[in-house]
Design a protein around this motif. Structure first.
Motif, PDB file in Angstrom:
ATOM      1  N   GLU A 284       0.825  -1.197   0.000  1.00  0.00           N
ATOM      2  CA  GLU A 284       0.000   0.000   0.000  1.00  0.00           C
ATOM      3  C   GLU A 284       0.865   1.255   0.000  1.00  0.00           C
ATOM      4  O   GLU A 284       0.498   2.281  -0.563  1.00  0.00           O
ATOM      5  CB  GLU A 284      -0.942  -0.004   1.202  1.00  0.00           C
ATOM      6  CG  GLU A 284      -1.985  -1.110   1.167  1.00  0.00           C
ATOM      7  CD  GLU A 284      -2.918  -0.989  -0.033  1.00  0.00           C
ATOM      8  OE1 GLU A 284      -3.179   0.149  -0.485  1.00  0.00           O
ATOM      9  OE2 GLU A 284      -3.385  -2.043  -0.525  1.00  0.00           O
ATOM     10  N   THR A 285       2.044   1.163   0.629  1.00  0.00           N
ATOM     11  CA  THR A 285       2.950   2.310   0.660  1.00  0.00           C
ATOM     12  C   THR A 285       3.422   2.663  -0.750  1.00  0.00           C
ATOM     13  O   THR A 285       3.412   3.827  -1.165  1.00  0.00           O
ATOM     14  CB  THR A 285       4.175   2.012   1.549  1.00  0.00           C
ATOM     15  OG1 THR A 285       3.726   1.756   2.881  1.00  0.00           O
ATOM     16  CG2 THR A 285       5.138   3.193   1.557  1.00  0.00           C
ATOM     17  N   LEU A 286       3.828   1.641  -1.508  1.00  0.00           N
ATOM     18  CA  LEU A 286       4.293   1.890  -2.874  1.00  0.00           C
ATOM     19  C   LEU A 286       3.147   2.339  -3.773  1.00  0.00           C
ATOM     20  O   LEU A 286       3.342   3.185  -4.650  1.00  0.00           O
ATOM     21  CB  LEU A 286       4.960   0.641  -3.439  1.00  0.00           C
ATOM     22  CG  LEU A 286       6.281   0.235  -2.772  1.00  0.00           C
ATOM     23  CD1 LEU A 286       6.845  -1.017  -3.423  1.00  0.00           C
ATOM     24  CD2 LEU A 286       7.299   1.362  -2.829  1.00  0.00           C
ATOM     25  N   LYS A 287       1.953   1.799  -3.535  1.00  0.00           N
ATOM     26  CA  LYS A 287       0.818   2.240  -4.339  1.00  0.00           C
ATOM     27  C   LYS A 287       0.523   3.717  -4.092  1.00  0.00           C
ATOM     28  O   LYS A 287       0.208   4.474  -5.028  1.00  0.00           O
ATOM     29  CB  LYS A 287      -0.424   1.405  -4.029  1.00  0.00           C
ATOM     30  CG  LYS A 287      -1.611   1.788  -4.907  1.00  0.00           C
ATOM     31  CD  LYS A 287      -2.854   0.970  -4.590  1.00  0.00           C
ATOM     32  CE  LYS A 287      -4.006   1.398  -5.484  1.00  0.00           C
ATOM     33  NZ  LYS A 287      -5.251   0.684  -5.175  1.00  0.00           N
ATOM     34  N   ARG A 288       0.621   4.147  -2.823  1.00  0.00           N
ATOM     35  CA  ARG A 288       0.400   5.560  -2.514  1.00  0.00           C
ATOM     36  C   ARG A 288       1.431   6.440  -3.201  1.00  0.00           C
ATOM     37  O   ARG A 288       1.106   7.506  -3.729  1.00  0.00           O
ATOM     38  CB  ARG A 288       0.458   5.776  -0.997  1.00  0.00           C
ATOM     39  CG  ARG A 288       0.322   7.240  -0.564  1.00  0.00           C
ATOM     40  CD  ARG A 288       0.444   7.377   0.943  1.00  0.00           C
ATOM     41  NE  ARG A 288       1.691   6.859   1.452  1.00  0.00           N
ATOM     42  CZ  ARG A 288       2.840   7.517   1.426  1.00  0.00           C
ATOM     43  NH1 ARG A 288       2.907   8.734   0.889  1.00  0.00           N
ATOM     44  NH2 ARG A 288       3.941   6.980   1.924  1.00  0.00           N
ATOM     45  N   PHE A 290       3.380   5.670  -5.970  1.00  0.00           N
ATOM     46  CA  PHE A 290       3.501   5.556  -7.428  1.00  0.00           C
ATOM     47  C   PHE A 290       2.171   5.459  -8.153  1.00  0.00           C
ATOM     48  O   PHE A 290       2.126   5.585  -9.378  1.00  0.00           O
ATOM     49  CB  PHE A 290       4.364   4.346  -7.785  1.00  0.00           C
ATOM     50  CG  PHE A 290       5.728   4.356  -7.149  1.00  0.00           C
ATOM     51  CD1 PHE A 290       6.524   5.488  -7.220  1.00  0.00           C
ATOM     52  CD2 PHE A 290       6.214   3.247  -6.477  1.00  0.00           C
ATOM     53  CE1 PHE A 290       7.788   5.510  -6.630  1.00  0.00           C
ATOM     54  CE2 PHE A 290       7.465   3.261  -5.885  1.00  0.00           C
ATOM     55  CZ  PHE A 290       8.256   4.400  -5.961  1.00  0.00           C
ATOM     56  N   GLY A 291       1.105   5.193  -7.420  1.00  0.00           N
ATOM     57  CA  GLY A 291      -0.199   5.110  -8.063  1.00  0.00           C
ATOM     58  C   GLY A 291      -0.555   3.732  -8.579  1.00  0.00           C
ATOM     59  O   GLY A 291      -1.578   3.557  -9.233  1.00  0.00           O
ATOM     60  N   PHE A 292       0.258   2.724  -8.309  1.00  0.00           N
ATOM     61  CA  PHE A 292      -0.024   1.359  -8.750  1.00  0.00           C
ATOM     62  C   PHE A 292       0.752   0.392  -7.865  1.00  0.00           C
ATOM     63  O   PHE A 292       1.679   0.780  -7.151  1.00  0.00           O
ATOM     64  CB  PHE A 292       0.372   1.157 -10.224  1.00  0.00           C
ATOM     65  CG  PHE A 292       1.812   1.493 -10.526  1.00  0.00           C
ATOM     66  CD1 PHE A 292       2.828   0.564 -10.352  1.00  0.00           C
ATOM     67  CD2 PHE A 292       2.162   2.761 -10.987  1.00  0.00           C
ATOM     68  CE1 PHE A 292       4.156   0.875 -10.621  1.00  0.00           C
ATOM     69  CE2 PHE A 292       3.484   3.089 -11.264  1.00  0.00           C
ATOM     70  CZ  PHE A 292       4.484   2.137 -11.082  1.00  0.00           C
ATOM     71  N   TYR A 293       0.347  -0.877  -7.882  1.00  0.00           N
ATOM     72  CA  TYR A 293       1.109  -1.913  -7.196  1.00  0.00           C
ATOM     73  C   TYR A 293       2.267  -2.344  -8.100  1.00  0.00           C
ATOM     74  O   TYR A 293       2.037  -2.942  -9.162  1.00  0.00           O
ATOM     75  CB  TYR A 293       0.229  -3.131  -6.902  1.00  0.00           C
ATOM     76  CG  TYR A 293      -0.845  -2.897  -5.863  1.00  0.00           C
ATOM     77  CD1 TYR A 293      -0.507  -2.653  -4.532  1.00  0.00           C
ATOM     78  CD2 TYR A 293      -2.189  -2.943  -6.211  1.00  0.00           C
ATOM     79  CE1 TYR A 293      -1.495  -2.436  -3.575  1.00  0.00           C
ATOM     80  CE2 TYR A 293      -3.180  -2.738  -5.268  1.00  0.00           C
ATOM     81  CZ  TYR A 293      -2.830  -2.490  -3.948  1.00  0.00           C
ATOM     82  OH  TYR A 293      -3.802  -2.282  -3.010  1.00  0.00           O
ATOM     83  N   PRO A 294       3.502  -2.065  -7.742  1.00  0.00           N
ATOM     84  CA  PRO A 294       4.612  -2.375  -8.657  1.00  0.00           C
ATOM     85  C   PRO A 294       4.935  -3.865  -8.770  1.00  0.00           C
ATOM     86  O   PRO A 294       5.595  -4.280  -9.710  1.00  0.00           O
ATOM     87  CB  PRO A 294       5.786  -1.600  -8.057  1.00  0.00           C
ATOM     88  CG  PRO A 294       5.434  -1.420  -6.621  1.00  0.00           C
ATOM     89  CD  PRO A 294       3.940  -1.307  -6.559  1.00  0.00           C
ATOM     90  N   ASN A 295       4.491  -4.667  -7.782  1.00  0.00           N
ATOM     91  CA  ASN A 295       4.742  -6.111  -7.828  1.00  0.00           C
ATOM     92  C   ASN A 295       6.225  -6.410  -8.039  1.00  0.00           C
ATOM     93  O   ASN A 295       6.608  -7.265  -8.844  1.00  0.00           O
ATOM     94  CB  ASN A 295       3.910  -6.784  -8.930  1.00  0.00           C
ATOM     95  CG  ASN A 295       3.867  -8.303  -8.758  1.00  0.00           C
ATOM     96  OD1 ASN A 295       3.937  -8.791  -7.640  1.00  0.00           O
ATOM     97  ND2 ASN A 295       3.758  -9.028  -9.850  1.00  0.00           N
ATOM     98  N   SER A 296       7.062  -5.663  -7.345  1.00  0.00           N
ATOM     99  CA  SER A 296       8.507  -5.852  -7.482  1.00  0.00           C
ATOM    100  C   SER A 296       9.002  -6.877  -6.469  1.00  0.00           C
ATOM    101  O   SER A 296       8.367  -7.133  -5.440  1.00  0.00           O
ATOM    102  CB  SER A 296       9.229  -4.521  -7.271  1.00  0.00           C
ATOM    103  OG  SER A 296       8.893  -3.969  -6.011  1.00  0.00           O
TER     104      SER A 296
END
Length: 442
Positions: A284-288, A290-296
């Motif tokens: 959720e932190t990365l989605k906030r 970058f605007g998407f789930y990076p799935n990295s």
């Protein structure tokens, strides 16, 4: 004399830069013991101290390969526009691994050997080198980012007249293995348990220098390196370990140990890379951000750093000021936002590194600051001007310049705003590379 010169220079620097020193000493002091290796006795020569520092870093990063494969370069023209020809290139870096890159060649570079710059991308989620030349955003399907952010250094510097090589770092761009996630380094550590992804990225840049030196339109003695964010971090390591890199700019790189950040060395429950069918990662932190789930995947910088996370009282043998020192006397420019200068304790590190540059004395086994000055574009004009205008004999100039040490070969620049590479910093970049790679004085 040296001591008074250093004191005067430090005072001038404090006045001109005007950064935050008064109120934040206690914040910076907390990691003071992190660079013990550079606190050697004053009588120890810099060459000896540098070897000690380098060994400490290699103990963390792992040694570089002893087996160096043939480059076997491949180069294919894919576009030509705005006076720049773009090539897709690849070359061997390990026996079973190839670097992929975009090579941008300005038309002007065909007329004479031209300085080249290796451009290193920031953290992306599959775009890799495409982001560095303005073909994509963070993901391959995303449009290029706002030019004001300044991601596309490979394109901007080519428009300015340099040959640029924008590479994919391992686990991004074309170097994501089929069926694996972006930025998943676990497969690398299964293959190289005693190495580090930082060491691997540095090695790939060394091989990039090898490639550039095969091109007849590149001045093989004038090769720069630049990166933003992850690329800025990587550029400094590359410059420290690759003496053929002539001038370097590190912008917005994390140049400080943060022991609470497990990315330095995660305690992975499994070292097996993600495969198709495994649950996707959702932060959720990365989605906030970058605007998407990076799935990295889990990016692990330095596997051997784990003891310093588990026991945070354990002294770290080296810090990033010593990495800056290893670049000396070759030109190095550190750029970051004002807040990053504070958060990463960059300013006191710069002051420590500046002492090495300011008091530089040419010594066998290390680059000559005086020779570099004499080989730069404009030296002939220096001799002519001071002979005709001030009656200073040309043979006196080298002695005068040698007293500068390498003090003006190291600098830093801060800007207001967020994590980016704005126009004011980019213009500083052009001037720095023009000065030290000798492209033009016009």
């Amino acid at each position: 004399m040296k001591r008074s010169r250093l004191l005067l220079s430090a005072i001038l620097l404090f006045v001109s830069v005007g950064i935050l020193l008064c109120s934040n000493t206690s914040v910076w002091a907390e990691d003071e013991k992190a660079s013990q290796s550079v606190s050697e006795p004053a009588a120890t020569s810099w060459l000896e101290r540098r070897k000690v520092i380098e060994r400490h870093w290699l103990d963390l990063l792992g040694d570089f390969p002893t087996e160096i494969p043939e480059l076997r370069p491949e180069m294919k023209q894919v576009a030509q526009e705005e006076g720049i020809t773009r090539y897709h290139v690849s070359f061997q870096t390990e026996p079973d691994d190839r670097v992929t890159a975009w090579l941008l060649v300005p038309d002007e570079a065909r007329k004479r050997p031209t300085p080249a710059i290796i451009c290193i991308h920031s953290t992306t989620f599959g775009a890799g080198k495409d982001s560095t030349i303005g073909l994509a955003g963070r993901r391959p399907q995303d449009p290029p980012r706002d030019p004001k952010i300044g991601v596309a250094s490979g394109l901007e510097l080519a428009r300015h007249g340099f040959v640029t090589l924008s590479i994919d770092l391992l686990t991004d761009g074309e170097r994501i293995k089929p069926g694996e996630r972006v930025m998943d380094t676990r497969g690398f550590y299964l293959k190289h348990p005693e190495w580090s992804i930082v060491g691997k990225n540095t090695w790939d840049i060394m091989r990039s220098v090898d490639f550039l030196q095969t091109l007849d339109f590149v001045d093989g003695k004038q090769i720069g390196a630049i990166g933003w964010s992850l690329g800025g971090h990587t550029a400094l390591f590359a410059a420290a370990f690759e003496p053929r890199i002539t001038a370097t700019i590190s912008n917005g790189g994390v140049l400080d140990w943060h022991r609470h950040v497990t990315a330095w060395s995660r305690k992975a429950s499994s070292w097996q890379p993600w495969k198709e069918g495994d649950p996707p990662s959702k932060s959720e932190t990365l989605k906030r951000r970058f605007g998407f789930y990076p799935n990295s995947g889990p990016y692990i910088y330095i596997k051997k750093f784990r003891p310093y996370i588990d026991d945070q009282s354990k002294p770290i043998p080296v810090d990033f000021d010593s990495l800056m020192m290893m670049v000396a006397p070759r030109p190095l420019l550190i750029i970051s936002s004002e807040q990053e200068f504070y958060r990463h304790k960059i300013f006191p590190k710069c002051l420590k590194a500046f002492e090495v540059y300011l008091n530089w004395q040419d010594v066998e086994g290390l680059p000559s600051a005086l020779k570099a000055r004499q080989e730069r574009l404009g030296y002939d004009q220096t001799l002519e001007y001071y002979e005709t205008q001030h009656r200073i004999a040309p043979e006196r100039i080298p002695g005068m310049l040698s007293e500068l040490g390498a003090g003006d070969c190291f600098s830093w620049f801060s800007f207001p705003g967020g994590h980016s590479y704005p126009g004011v910093a980019r213009r500083f970049t052009f001037a720095w590379f023009d000065r030290w790679l000798g492209r033009t004085l016009d």
